[in-house]
Design a protein around this motif. Sequence first.
Motif, PDB file in Angstrom:
ATOM      1  N   SER A 116       0.830  -1.194   0.000  1.00  0.00           N
ATOM      2  CA  SER A 116       0.000   0.000   0.000  1.00  0.00           C
ATOM      3  C   SER A 116       0.870   1.251   0.000  1.00  0.00           C
ATOM      4  O   SER A 116       1.829   1.359   0.730  1.00  0.00           O
ATOM      5  CB  SER A 116      -0.889  -0.018   1.239  1.00  0.00           C
ATOM      6  N   GLY A 120      -2.123   5.791   0.790  1.00  0.00           N
ATOM      7  CA  GLY A 120      -3.150   6.529   0.077  1.00  0.00           C
ATOM      8  C   GLY A 120      -3.597   7.755   0.833  1.00  0.00           C
ATOM      9  O   GLY A 120      -3.810   7.715   2.019  1.00  0.00           O
ATOM     10  N   ALA A 156      -6.514   9.785  -0.144  1.00  0.00           N
ATOM     11  CA  ALA A 156      -7.668  10.208  -0.915  1.00  0.00           C
ATOM     12  C   ALA A 156      -8.098  11.585  -0.455  1.00  0.00           C
ATOM     13  O   ALA A 156      -7.929  11.956   0.692  1.00  0.00           O
ATOM     14  CB  ALA A 156      -8.811   9.218  -0.741  1.00  0.00           C
ATOM     15  N   SER A 193     -10.493   3.244  -0.759  1.00  0.00           N
ATOM     16  CA  SER A 193      -9.173   3.700  -0.325  1.00  0.00           C
ATOM     17  C   SER A 193      -9.052   3.651   1.188  1.00  0.00           C
ATOM     18  O   SER A 193     -10.050   3.620   1.929  1.00  0.00           O
ATOM     19  CB  SER A 193      -8.929   5.131  -0.799  1.00  0.00           C
ATOM     20  N   LEU A 248      -5.770   1.369  -5.472  1.00  0.00           N
ATOM     21  CA  LEU A 248      -6.366   2.690  -5.347  1.00  0.00           C
ATOM     22  C   LEU A 248      -5.509   3.612  -4.485  1.00  0.00           C
ATOM     23  O   LEU A 248      -5.489   4.833  -4.680  1.00  0.00           O
ATOM     24  CB  LEU A 248      -7.773   2.570  -4.760  1.00  0.00           C
ATOM     25  N   ASP A 249      -4.789   3.042  -3.536  1.00  0.00           N
ATOM     26  CA  ASP A 249      -4.040   3.844  -2.575  1.00  0.00           C
ATOM     27  C   ASP A 249      -2.796   4.506  -3.151  1.00  0.00           C
ATOM     28  O   ASP A 249      -2.271   5.439  -2.550  1.00  0.00           O
ATOM     29  CB  ASP A 249      -3.626   2.980  -1.378  1.00  0.00           C
ATOM     30  N   PRO A 275      -5.360   5.763  -9.321  1.00  0.00           N
ATOM     31  CA  PRO A 275      -5.082   5.864  -7.883  1.00  0.00           C
ATOM     32  C   PRO A 275      -5.475   7.233  -7.339  1.00  0.00           C
ATOM     33  O   PRO A 275      -5.351   8.250  -8.023  1.00  0.00           O
ATOM     34  CB  PRO A 275      -3.574   5.646  -7.780  1.00  0.00           C
ATOM     35  N   SER A 276      -5.926   7.246  -6.091  1.00  0.00           N
ATOM     36  CA  SER A 276      -6.325   8.502  -5.452  1.00  0.00           C
ATOM     37  C   SER A 276      -5.315   8.972  -4.423  1.00  0.00           C
ATOM     38  O   SER A 276      -5.486  10.037  -3.834  1.00  0.00           O
ATOM     39  CB  SER A 276      -7.694   8.341  -4.785  1.00  0.00           C
TER      40      SER A 276
END
Length: 511
Positions: A24, A27, A29, A200, A385-386, A429-430
């Motif tokens: 990871s 992240g 977000a 996330s 996403l992270d 990815p955010s």
Amino acid sequence: MVRVKRLRGIGAVLAGALLLAGCSDAGSAKGSKDAAGPSKSGSGPADLVPMPAAGSISWSRCDDSSFECGTLSVPIDYGSTSGPKIKIALIRQKATGPDRIGALVVNPGGPGGSGIDFARYAASAFPKSVLQRYDIVGFDPRGVGESAPVRCLTDSQMDTYTQLDPTPDDPAEEQALVTGFTDFGKGCEAMSSQLLGHVSTAEAARDMDQIRSALGEPKLNYVGASYGTFLGATYAELFPGKVGRFVLDGAVDPSQPAVTANRLQGGGFETALDAYVDDCVAGGSCFLGATRDEALTRIRTLLADLDAHPLPGDGKRSVNEAIATTGVLSPLYSRDQWPDLTVALKAAFRGDGLPLLELNDVYYERGSDGHYANLMYANAAVNCLDGPAAASSPDQVKTQVDEFQQTSPTFGRALAWAGLSCGEWPITPSGKPHEIHAPGAAPILVVGTTRDPATPYAWAQALAQQLDSGHLLTYDGDGHTAYLRGSACIDTAVDTYLLTGQTPPDGKTCN
């Protein structure tokens, strides 16, 4: 990165298996302004929209009379709080004695580990002194378990996916691996499209604050293991004023990009494998050889041979390099499982791959009926996403392989190629890697193990240093995470902190 289910001890771990997402990426977000006061300082998420008022949890008895089960509705998208909602599943065991401190929320890691399962474990493993004064609360994070679980593949497709060659030797094998990763992501998009862009770690942290508020707690008390330390640190970054007593065990360094984290984790597993073979050699008559080098060479040769000549498994699946590598990694998480690795390796040298296959299945949470839990699907969805992928093309991987192999001669090449797993992910990815400082947070206890395979000790050192209120507690030992692993020194220090808020002396090391 890799993980394995282990409810016998704290710390189901960090990320997907060799053919899943890398570590990871911390992240971040885009944040939302909240009554709890998300931080505006440092590299924390930006404030965009108000957080909604928390809903209520309607508790009812679970099957086990000592637990209550409930759900809490939260927005799928905190940027559009009037939009669709999902239900977060929770479980609680109330404090058993007088002088209650509050609720203690727990998370086992993953990402993808079930907090509900972990709360049941905690209620039996945590000391009586803690259980008397805390409600133990677990929840399945969004996309996990009973909380709108992400799905990606059928069980038969997942069987095929887990057998993809993790160390391709020619363009055809490279393309097969890329296609496998791409199809995995497409499957997630097809089966979980509504939620896939909203799993996330930052969004899960916001869910935790909704849980805190719904529980009526002014501060969040928390025990998180492995990836759960990143979830906890992210919460502290967003809501520093709402941090109560936080234990982050088996810590993740949120500042590391995926490629660096994957390489360093490879080194962590290499260290754990060294410790395993050293223990075997020290006992005399080691079946692997008389020296560390002989033992490691025999294991590496086995994995290489299985690339071309798989062993029989369960009658339906053979044991190739991919299955065997996962089977070797799985028991390295805990010294207690070293005997399982010995049994599996001895069987493999006799031509029987079934014990390695069984260790692989534990890792992937594949049941005896062939059904996979959603852990690995959630794992990939959160990790991809992270933060940005470790690699976006086979050519990029090839520039990384040598350094990976220098760090981890046994696992490095496979972990380098695993960096492609998010390369064709259907959702942008955010988040991105960054240090987490959480200014204004109460003292946070970070616990690191010197020979931790999944979250190298240097990560705990880094997180404790980054956090403005971080305090490092060191376990000089083997295995992933330290609390409730058999060290009375560690357990006493953690319990004292949970019960009194007093952190151990700076630099404290336990054996």
